[in-house]
Design a protein around this motif. Structure first.
Motif, PDB file in Angstrom:
ATOM      1  N   ALA A 252      34.299 -17.287  21.774  1.00 20.58           N
ATOM      2  CA  ALA A 252      34.251 -17.633  20.353  1.00 20.58           C
ATOM      3  C   ALA A 252      33.139 -16.928  19.593  1.00 20.58           C
ATOM      4  O   ALA A 252      33.282 -16.656  18.404  1.00 20.58           O
ATOM      5  N   VAL A 253      32.039 -16.658  20.240  1.00 21.60           N
ATOM      6  CA  VAL A 253      30.913 -16.056  19.533  1.00 21.60           C
ATOM      7  C   VAL A 253      30.594 -14.703  20.155  1.00 21.60           C
ATOM      8  O   VAL A 253      30.028 -14.623  21.236  1.00 21.60           O
TER       9      VAL A 253
ATOM     10  N   PHE B 223      27.159 -11.900  13.751  1.00 26.61           N
ATOM     11  CA  PHE B 223      27.020 -12.938  14.764  1.00 26.61           C
ATOM     12  C   PHE B 223      27.063 -14.316  14.114  1.00 26.61           C
ATOM     13  O   PHE B 223      27.749 -15.229  14.584  1.00 26.61           O
ATOM     14  N   LEU B 224      26.329 -14.471  13.004  1.00 25.13           N
ATOM     15  CA  LEU B 224      26.313 -15.756  12.300  1.00 25.13           C
ATOM     16  C   LEU B 224      27.684 -16.106  11.730  1.00 25.13           C
ATOM     17  O   LEU B 224      28.103 -17.268  11.773  1.00 25.13           O
ATOM     18  N   ALA B 225      28.379 -15.117  11.198  1.00 24.33           N
ATOM     19  CA  ALA B 225      29.722 -15.374  10.665  1.00 24.33           C
ATOM     20  C   ALA B 225      30.661 -15.831  11.780  1.00 24.33           C
ATOM     21  O   ALA B 225      31.437 -16.781  11.611  1.00 24.33           O
ATOM     22  N   ASN B 226      30.574 -15.180  12.934  1.00 24.16           N
ATOM     23  CA  ASN B 226      31.397 -15.582  14.080  1.00 24.16           C
ATOM     24  C   ASN B 226      31.049 -16.989  14.542  1.00 24.16           C
ATOM     25  O   ASN B 226      31.933 -17.799  14.830  1.00 24.16           O
TER      26      ASN B 226
ATOM     27  N   ASP C 151      32.328 -19.586  12.045  1.00 24.53           N
ATOM     28  CA  ASP C 151      33.766 -19.787  12.201  1.00 24.53           C
ATOM     29  C   ASP C 151      34.066 -20.658  13.431  1.00 24.53           C
ATOM     30  O   ASP C 151      34.915 -21.548  13.367  1.00 24.53           O
ATOM     31  N   ALA C 152      33.379 -20.401  14.528  1.00 26.09           N
ATOM     32  CA  ALA C 152      33.616 -21.175  15.749  1.00 26.09           C
ATOM     33  C   ALA C 152      33.176 -22.624  15.573  1.00 26.09           C
ATOM     34  O   ALA C 152      33.919 -23.549  15.929  1.00 26.09           O
TER      35      ALA C 152
ATOM     36  N   PRO D  58      38.075 -27.229  13.244  1.00 26.41           N
ATOM     37  CA  PRO D  58      38.236 -28.689  13.204  1.00 26.41           C
ATOM     38  C   PRO D  58      38.112 -29.379  14.567  1.00 26.41           C
ATOM     39  O   PRO D  58      37.654 -30.519  14.633  1.00 26.41           O
ATOM     40  N   LEU D  59      38.483 -28.717  15.630  1.00 23.74           N
ATOM     41  CA  LEU D  59      38.322 -29.333  16.951  1.00 23.74           C
ATOM     42  C   LEU D  59      36.885 -29.207  17.453  1.00 23.74           C
ATOM     43  O   LEU D  59      36.386 -30.101  18.136  1.00 23.74           O
ATOM     44  N   ALA D  60      36.222 -28.108  17.126  1.00 20.58           N
ATOM     45  CA  ALA D  60      34.852 -27.899  17.602  1.00 20.58           C
ATOM     46  C   ALA D  60      33.879 -28.894  16.987  1.00 20.58           C
ATOM     47  O   ALA D  60      32.929 -29.330  17.646  1.00 20.58           O
TER      48      ALA D  60
END
Length: 190
Positions: free
Chosen positions: A69-70, A85-88, A91-92, A96-98
């Motif tokens: 994910a990252v 890296f921060l954008a990834n 997003d992760a 909604p599940l994370a």
């Protein structure tokens, strides 16, 4: 043979999706193989053919998703790498599940040393290695001094965004990642 493999992959994918959905709803402590099987529309045997226990299933599924994910992209500059890296990571962590899963797993890891050790070795360590490459590339390019404290940089890199999204559950504004990137670049140079 191809059809069998496709069915196998479909079942494994269904189990994985059901696992994450169930984990988000019930948390690790109350999650059961029965509930995952029911949600996936499979028998418990389908799960036990793949994983010998709930914990093994959790570790393998979580690590496969969390590590992928990252990413720590190579944009050619420290600032670009940090920003991407921060954008990834945003997003992760915003998935909604994370959102319910990550804090639950951290809490459960404090109660379950075996789970904690497994998550450290299969999630934290590979993710820190990926992020460490970002800092090492900046050192190699001469953007950071050779004596840069890589470990401390990694703590800075992960902490603020995680804190905002997970601990205080506040969505960052539109310019947050740019402002955070600027602060991190400055901190890495300090």
């Amino acid at each position: 043979m191809t059809v069998g493999k496709a069915l196998h992959d479909d079942v494994t994918d269904a189990i994985g999706a059901a696992f994450f959905e169930e984990l988000a709803v019930t948390g690790y402590g109350r999650l059961s193989v029965d509930s995952v099987a029911k949600r996936a529309g499979v028998g418990k045997a389908a799960i036990y053919r793949r994983w010998p226990s709930k914990q093994r299933m959790a570790i393998e599924l979580i690590s496969s998703v969390a590590v992928a994910a990252v990413e720590a992209p190579d944009t050619g500059s420290l600032r670009g790498d940090i920003r991407q890296f921060l954008a990834n990571a945003r997003d992760a962590l915003s998935h909604p599940l994370a959102r319910p899963i990550v804090p639950d797993l951290l809490a459960e890891a404090h109660r379950n040393p075996e789970l904690a050790d497994a998550l450290l070795s299969t999630v934290r360590d590979p993710r820190r290695a990926k992020a460490g490459a970002l800092v090492e590339r900046a050192i190699a390019r001469g953007e950071l001094p050779a004596d840069t404290d890589v470990d401390l940089c990694l703590d800075f890199l992960a902490g603020p965004l995680y804190w905002r999204l997970t601990a205080i559950n506040t969505d960052p504004g539109p310019d947050y990642l740019d402002r955070l990137t600027d602060k991190l670049v400055a901190a890495f140079h300090a």
